[in-house]
Scaffold this motif. Structure first.
Motif, mmCIF file in Angstrom:
data_model
loop_
_atom_site.group_PDB
_atom_site.id
_atom_site.type_symbol
_atom_site.label_atom_id
_atom_site.label_comp_id
_atom_site.label_asym_id
_atom_site.label_seq_id
_atom_site.Cartn_x
_atom_site.Cartn_y
_atom_site.Cartn_z
ATOM 1 N N PHE A 28 16.261 8.033 -8.602
ATOM 2 C CA PHE A 28 17.537 8.301 -8.387
ATOM 3 C C PHE A 28 18.067 9.184 -9.636
ATOM 4 C CE2 PHE A 28 22.348 9.129 -7.347
ATOM 5 C CZ PHE A 28 22.170 9.562 -6.360
ATOM 6 N N THR A 29 17.920 8.580 -10.882
ATOM 7 C CA THR A 29 19.117 9.012 -12.468
ATOM 8 C C THR A 29 17.435 9.986 -12.982
ATOM 9 O OG1 THR A 29 17.606 6.880 -13.723
ATOM 10 C CG2 THR A 29 20.073 7.061 -12.080
ATOM 11 N N SER A 30 16.374 10.140 -12.746
ATOM 12 C CA SER A 30 15.424 10.671 -13.451
ATOM 13 C C SER A 30 13.898 9.939 -13.073
ATOM 14 C CB SER A 30 15.379 10.060 -14.349
ATOM 15 O OG SER A 30 14.856 8.546 -15.236
ATOM 16 N N GLN A 31 13.708 11.664 -13.176
ATOM 17 C CA GLN A 31 12.117 11.545 -13.034
ATOM 18 C C GLN A 31 10.980 10.253 -13.573
ATOM 19 O OE1 GLN A 31 11.024 13.805 -10.823
ATOM 20 N NE2 GLN A 31 8.522 13.877 -11.229
ATOM 21 N N PRO A 32 10.542 9.768 -12.088
ATOM 22 C CA PRO A 32 10.274 8.375 -13.012
ATOM 23 C C PRO A 32 8.827 8.973 -13.399
ATOM 24 C CG PRO A 32 10.414 8.106 -10.623
ATOM 25 C CD PRO A 32 10.704 9.282 -11.662
ATOM 26 N N ASP A 33 8.193 8.022 -15.237
ATOM 27 C CA ASP A 33 7.129 8.587 -15.739
ATOM 28 C C ASP A 33 5.915 8.476 -15.271
ATOM 29 O OD1 ASP A 33 8.706 8.744 -18.342
ATOM 30 O OD2 ASP A 33 8.375 6.945 -18.566
ATOM 31 N N TRP A 34 5.992 7.445 -14.061
ATOM 32 C CA TRP A 34 4.674 7.086 -13.276
ATOM 33 C C TRP A 34 4.262 8.640 -13.138
ATOM 34 C CZ3 TRP A 34 4.591 7.891 -8.612
ATOM 35 C CH2 TRP A 34 5.784 7.846 -7.459
ATOM 36 N N THR A 35 4.633 9.094 -12.699
ATOM 37 C CA THR A 35 4.166 10.328 -11.953
ATOM 38 C C THR A 35 3.899 12.059 -12.378
ATOM 39 O OG1 THR A 35 6.426 11.148 -12.455
ATOM 40 C CG2 THR A 35 7.116 10.051 -9.942
ATOM 41 N N LEU A 36 4.269 10.672 -14.063
ATOM 42 C CA LEU A 36 2.993 11.501 -14.961
ATOM 43 C C LEU A 36 1.930 11.292 -14.694
ATOM 44 C CD1 LEU A 36 5.934 12.602 -17.182
ATOM 45 C CD2 LEU A 36 4.733 13.575 -15.448
ATOM 46 N N HIS A 37 1.585 10.371 -14.680
ATOM 47 C CA HIS A 37 0.834 9.674 -15.221
ATOM 48 C C HIS A 37 -0.442 9.627 -13.461
ATOM 49 C CE1 HIS A 37 2.061 8.189 -18.785
ATOM 50 N NE2 HIS A 37 2.552 7.806 -18.623
ATOM 51 N N TYR A 38 0.068 9.316 -12.562
ATOM 52 C CA TYR A 38 -0.107 9.450 -11.241
ATOM 53 C C TYR A 38 0.234 9.988 -10.398
ATOM 54 C CZ TYR A 38 -1.467 4.011 -12.513
ATOM 55 O OH TYR A 38 -1.745 3.212 -13.081
ATOM 56 N N PRO A 39 -0.664 11.745 -10.786
ATOM 57 C CA PRO A 39 0.149 12.924 -10.190
ATOM 58 C C PRO A 39 0.223 13.139 -8.580
ATOM 59 C CG PRO A 39 -1.738 13.685 -11.617
ATOM 60 C CD PRO A 39 -1.259 12.113 -11.984
#
Length: 411
Positions: A33-44
């Motif tokens: 809710f507060t930011s784009q999770p880092d895991w979305t970059l590592h698991y696109p």
């Protein structure tokens, strides 16, 4: 795990959860809710799969998180262990709810929750005190299943008076006294069995500590709201949990354990989503206007705000934060961005929500271990289905000498 746990069983279960949660920590410490999770970059690819879910699939996975594990195992194979880590027995099963004609002052779910909890505790051969009794709904349900009086302990004098009036009118052997259970100065209750339904945070932690200190023969409680504590972060109660890989969890992460809601009326759910949309829309607006890529938290607001417009909400939020909005803003554009952002957030949160129940059981097993380290025998299980309440875990603990005394009485 059997209904009555040994220390070794509980310690092994807790250790497996501790390791599993630590292994997956990047997926549940991020707050979409507060930011784009880092895991979305590592698991696109996993992020794209989640973001492309339709509304019906998203709602289904939110209500049935177990069904989400299998498709996500393509990226996170250890999710296959989740169902095993959540295995706990159903305890009780008897419905001891008061008849509706005797429970007119009880909300329907509270009546059924109290009845399910009491049904899991039978028999009740000893006098009981109800920890944080409110207006005595649980105390009255307990009184109907025992020959002994029930004492309620409650801080709010208005609830004390209401509870005593209800008990007197029904002829129940219940007495509620005013008592701040976090600041015990008077004598510890003489009743040998302490019971609590949905005692929050420090309230149930205090019950555990005081029970151990006073060698309470039996305590039975359903914990809730693990984040409502005075400390800034999680503090283990057991010696075993002091070796945790998850030290330093703050209150926002502890709150994850109780974010599941399966009982909200449809109207309330719509209002909640609308306010989330507006918060996210304003957040996108303020990031653009003031060139800062950081979530700007706002205080809780009443659903009455929905009677106004998104523009009104943004002006209030800006004034609250001391920000000056330009006179010309296309608020419809930013409201639409909020709607799109909410769709993305809800799908990212599906992954995070897979760790709510594991985190809760991990927290509760710390309590089990603390009690077992103090000499108690402990039964851990769920006392009702999650549809009645997601907070359905029950710890029932007793000292061995109490069990022996009960056996001698029955003989």
């Amino acid at each position: 795990m059997s209904s009555t746990t040994s220390y070794l069983e509980a310690a092994k279960h807790w250790q497996l959860l501790d390791s599993w949660l630590h292994q997956h920590r990047p997926f549940w410490i991020a707050q979409p809710f507060t930011s784009q999770p880092d895991w979305t970059l590592h698991y696109p690819e996993m992020a794209a799969w989640l973001e492309n879910l339709g509304t019906a699939d998203c709602e289904n996975f939110e209500q049935h998180p177990d069904q989400l594990c299998q498709p996500l195992q393509a990226w996170l194979p250890a999710l296959a262990d989740r169902s095993h880590l959540l295995e706990l027995p159903l305890v009780g099963g008897k419905d001891c709810s008061l008849p509706e004609k005797y429970a007119k002052a009880m909300p329907g779910r509270k009546r059924l929750q109290a009845g399910a909890l009491v049904g899991a505790l039978l028999p009740l051969p000893s006098p009981i005190f109800d920890w944080c009794s409110g207006s005595g709904h649980l105390a009255r349900t307990l009184a109907a299943q025992t020959q002994h009086p029930v004492l309620g302990l409650e801080k709010d004098i208005q609830l004390v008076n209401k509870g005593n009036q209800l008990a007197e009118a029904a002829g129940d052997a219940v007495r509620i006294q005013q008592q701040d259970v976090l600041a015990f100065k008077e004598a510890w209750p003489q009743e040998p069995h302490g019971v609590a339904l949905h005692a929050c945070g420090d309230l149930h932690r205090q019950l555990i500590k005081k029970a151990i200190q006073h060698r309470l023969p039996r305590l039975s409680f359903s914990p809730c709201c693990y984040h409502l504590i005075a400390a800034d972060s999680w503090q283990p109660l057991s010696q075993q949990a002091k070796n945790s890989l998850l030290q330093g969890l703050d209150k926002s992460l502890l709150r994850l354990a109780v974010q599941e809601t399966v009982t909200a009326p449809e109207r309330v759910a719509r209002q909640r989503d609308q306010l989330k949309t507006w918060r996210l829309g304003f957040d996108a607006l303020q990031r653009q206007l003031f060139q800062q890529d950081q979530y700007l938290p706002l205080p809780s607001v009443s659903p009455r705000w929905l009677q106004g417009s998104f523009a009104d909400f943004c002006r209030w939020a800006a004034e609250h934060k001391g920000l000056q909005l330009p006179p010309q803003i296309d608020f419809s554009e930013w409201e639409e961005r909020g709607e799109k952002r909410l769709i993305q957030v809800q799908r990212h949160e599906l992954l995070r929500h897979l760790f709510r129940r594991p985190l809760e059981i991990w927290l509760v097993l710390d309590y089990v271990l603390a009690l077992e380290e103090a000499g108690y025998q402990v039964k851990l299980g769920h006392f009702c289905k999650r549809e009645l309440t997601p907070r359905n875990l029950l710890i029932d603990a007793w000292l061995p000498e109490m069990k022996m005394a009960r056996s001698q009485e029955q003989a």
